[in-house]
Scaffold this active site. Structure first.
Site, mmCIF file in Angstrom:
data_model
loop_
_atom_site.group_PDB
_atom_site.id
_atom_site.type_symbol
_atom_site.label_atom_id
_atom_site.label_comp_id
_atom_site.label_asym_id
_atom_site.label_seq_id
_atom_site.Cartn_x
_atom_site.Cartn_y
_atom_site.Cartn_z
ATOM 1 N N ARG A 1 54.420 74.474 62.696
ATOM 2 C CA ARG A 1 53.656 75.523 62.024
ATOM 3 C C ARG A 1 52.189 75.102 61.952
ATOM 4 N NH1 ARG A 1 56.013 75.320 56.415
ATOM 5 N NH2 ARG A 1 56.316 73.155 57.067
ATOM 6 N N PRO A 2 51.240 75.980 62.251
ATOM 7 C CA PRO A 2 49.819 75.598 62.203
ATOM 8 C C PRO A 2 49.392 75.120 60.826
ATOM 9 C CG PRO A 2 50.078 77.690 63.340
ATOM 10 C CD PRO A 2 51.418 77.356 62.753
ATOM 11 N N ASP B 1 61.150 77.622 51.367
ATOM 12 C CA ASP B 1 60.689 76.444 52.089
ATOM 13 C C ASP B 1 60.183 75.392 51.083
ATOM 14 O OD1 ASP B 1 58.720 78.446 51.579
ATOM 15 O OD2 ASP B 1 57.390 77.609 53.087
ATOM 16 N N GLU C 1 53.758 79.012 39.123
ATOM 17 C CA GLU C 1 54.545 79.439 40.292
ATOM 18 C C GLU C 1 56.037 79.212 40.070
ATOM 19 O OE1 GLU C 1 54.609 78.193 45.005
ATOM 20 O OE2 GLU C 1 54.293 76.658 43.475
#
Length: 292
Positions: free
Chosen positions: A48-49, A80, A252
């Site tokens: 993944r970038p 993830d 979060e």
């Protein structure tokens, strides 16, 4: 109900496009012709970038050559990362996400089929969810590894989607709700998974607002478990309020096992002020004030 039907008609084109994507790009046909869905990524041979270094390091430890496909699929899922996708709960390099048919994704697609009037497809999916994802031994729904032709047997809050979206039978609903009380409930709400070995963020001891809401709603509509639902609501809201009073922030995610510790795990520091935390708190507050 009339308002809901109106919204469905208003966005029918967009809902149909969403459904078409999942059926054309993310479907798996099982041996008996059953079609279920998974997470995947077409760019599955590269890191993944946004996590090039981390993914490269994970790949060095992996025993398979397709680790990037599984990392990317897990990122697409939103979970993830989690032991839910891993062969070994404490080893990220054992991810098998792209081999797994997730219980929550397939329940959401069942619900979408119902909304779009795809009655036959919805019924076939419902039967497949019961066949492949319900465990009589665990008394809970789990994901299904279609490559190995076996359930993963990882207990996570994703297993409550069949209750929330009314895919489960009455008997399954009672069994699964009972497992929530025994295995998932802690001082701050519900743990996302029951894994005790993982250090990933979508695992115990963390709780996440979307999963708290789904767990709460699933229990609220389960006969005999309304009081448990309100307990989940009260504990989660109290934890949100406690952290807000001490930090001035909605977070979060939260540690629901030790409510005096900040949440952790994963690839980055816990983020502040997440919209889903605010939204779920307001929904629960509305329910509390109106005592549905």
């Amino acid at each position: 109900m009339t308002e809901l039907l109106g919204q469905t008609e208003k966005y029918r084109k967009e809902l149909a496009m969403e459904y078409q994507f999942w059926m054309e790009k993310r479907s798996v046909v099982l041996a008996n012709g059953t079609v279920l869905n998974r997470y995947f990524d077409d760019l599955n041979t590269r890191p993944r970038p946004e996590a090039f270094r981390e993914d490269t390091e994970t790949a060095r430890c992996a025993q398979t050559t397709d680790i990037y496909a599984h990392l990317r699929a897990a990122a697409e899922s939103g979970w993830d990362f989690s032991s839910r996708w891993m062969d070994k709960e404490n080893d990220l390099s054992t991810l098998r996400t792209a081999d797994i048919l997730p219980i929550d994704l397939n329940c959401l697609l069942y619900h979408l089929e119902v909304i779009l009037g795809k009655t036959d497809q919805a019924e076939r999916r419902r039967q497949a969810i019961h066949q492949y994802m319900w465990s009589d031994d665990l008394k809970f729904f789990t994901d299904y590894n279609y490559v190995r032709k076996e359930r993963t047997n990882r207990l996570t809050l994703a297993g409550l989607y069949p209750l929330w979206l009314r895919v489960a039978t009455a008997e399954q609903t009672q069994h699964a709700a009972g497992q929530v009380e025994k295995l998932f409930l802690f001082d701050g709400g519900l743990v996302t998974t029951i894994s005790k070995e993982s250090t990933q963020q979508w695992d115990r001891p963390n709780g996440w607002a979307p999963m708290e809401y789904i767990g709460y709603r699933a229990l609220l509509q389960t006969s005999g478990y309304e009081s448990l639902a309100r307990t989940v609501r009260q504990r989660w809201m109290a934890l949100n309020e406690r952290v807000y009073k001490s930090t001035g922030k909605m977070m979060e995610k939260y540690d629901v096992v030790d409510i005096h510790k900040p949440a952790g795990g994963g690839e980055y520091e816990t983020q502040d002020g997440f919209g889903w935390t605010n939204g779920v708190y307001l929904e629960m507050l509305y329910d509390q004030q109106n005592e549905i």
